[in-house]
Scaffold this active site. Sequence first.
Site, mmCIF file in Angstrom:
data_model
loop_
_atom_site.group_PDB
_atom_site.id
_atom_site.type_symbol
_atom_site.label_atom_id
_atom_site.label_comp_id
_atom_site.label_asym_id
_atom_site.label_seq_id
_atom_site.Cartn_x
_atom_site.Cartn_y
_atom_site.Cartn_z
ATOM 1 N N CYS A 144 0.790 -1.269 0.024
ATOM 2 C CA CYS A 144 0.098 -0.130 -0.064
ATOM 3 C C CYS A 144 1.011 1.308 -0.183
ATOM 4 O O CYS A 144 1.323 1.697 0.913
ATOM 5 C CB CYS A 144 -0.926 0.010 1.244
ATOM 6 S SG CYS A 144 -1.638 1.565 1.727
ATOM 7 N N CYS A 154 0.148 4.013 2.393
ATOM 8 C CA CYS A 154 0.381 3.619 3.875
ATOM 9 C C CYS A 154 2.102 3.960 4.051
ATOM 10 O O CYS A 154 2.259 4.670 4.996
ATOM 11 C CB CYS A 154 0.440 2.449 4.062
ATOM 12 S SG CYS A 154 -1.453 1.828 3.906
#
Lengths: 109, 305
Positions: free
Chosen positions: A33, A36
């Site tokens: 991700c 993230c």
Amino acid sequence: MDVELLELTKENYEEEVINSERPVVVDFWGPRCVPCLSLMPEVEKLAAEYGDKIKFCKVNSAKNRRLCIELKVMALPTFLFYKDGQVVDKLTGDEATRENIVAKVQALL
Amino acid sequence: MNVYDVVIVGGGPAGLTAGIYVARSKLKAILLEKGLPGGQIATTEHIENYPGYTAGAGYELTAIMEEQAKGFGLEIAMAEVTGVQLGGPEKIITTNQGEYRARTVILAPGSSPRKLDVPGEKEFIGRGVSYCATCDGPFYEGLTVMVVGGGNAAVEEANYLTRFAQKVYIVHRRDALRATKVVQERAFANEKIEILWDSVVAEIRGNETLEQVLIKNVKTGQITPVTVDGLFVYIGFIPNTAFLKGQVEMDEAGYIITNDRMETSVPGVFAAGDCRQKLLRQVVTAAGDGAIAAFAAEKYLEEQQ
């Protein structure tokens, strides 16, 4: 200095989050991700700044799928904000900007 | 104040390629990126149409580009551009980390996924509605998901989601997919994928998490509820050019208008990648734009001296 966040699993979640006397911020992330990974250094900075009053933790969703599903975390990045063992706020996806995280952290104080 | 030869706005494939070129030309350059370099392609699971790169995820490809640019000495800063003044010979770029000045600017801010704009979408973001299958797909192990859209991104990500989900619906407003043939054939051959033709999402419903999507058939007007756990939206993109309004010429959709030298309506200001008005938005065309913009910027600087 940035602070490495406390790594959570199913085993220590209750002890570190639910039973914590300090408010807790939990950062749900995953190795694939990109948003993230891009937020993580910002959160580490916040941990350095507010670490004495608020506990900052992270959950690797790739290794803790079951825990995420139990917590109804279904998207990355997600941040849960706890006070006295209860979720008081949540940021997910696009909402999880640095500015919004700072605002929610300050609301925990 | 420190004046750069080139400031590059955006760290996707267009900006990183421009960065590689200007750094190799030993120009004094900096690339500004609001998050991690990589851009939208970093959230794509699999890249199979970038020449010379056959096996890997989007973020792996862009990590190589970033290393390559840094290897030639490109400076990269994490800063979000909030405004620009491009008119004069010295361009001013305002960010949340302070101000930058430059003699030329390469705009490569990219684009973002378009939202559905239907009831329930906002409420269920992060509780079933997602715009990133690479990020959120693994949460749907053994569950049922729906993908909206019929282009490459939609059909490729639907194929990817079958790794986790037990069933994947594709909802598409037309009676044929727009995705490349090879991608379409893969979807048709996949038993887990069912395509709902001539259909659009009318409403998203649920309690704590998403439970049901109402599908409307655009030909008959009939509404059908479909039970799903997740909804992935891939219905196109909108350019990230709001901060440039009134500064450079754009089309009605907000795409920057350039000529084939990547020159915008403002001298010394160039644009590259998905933010441009153009036929095909891919990594390979973004990289091409970036190289041309960098070369044109260098020529412009030479002429100004």
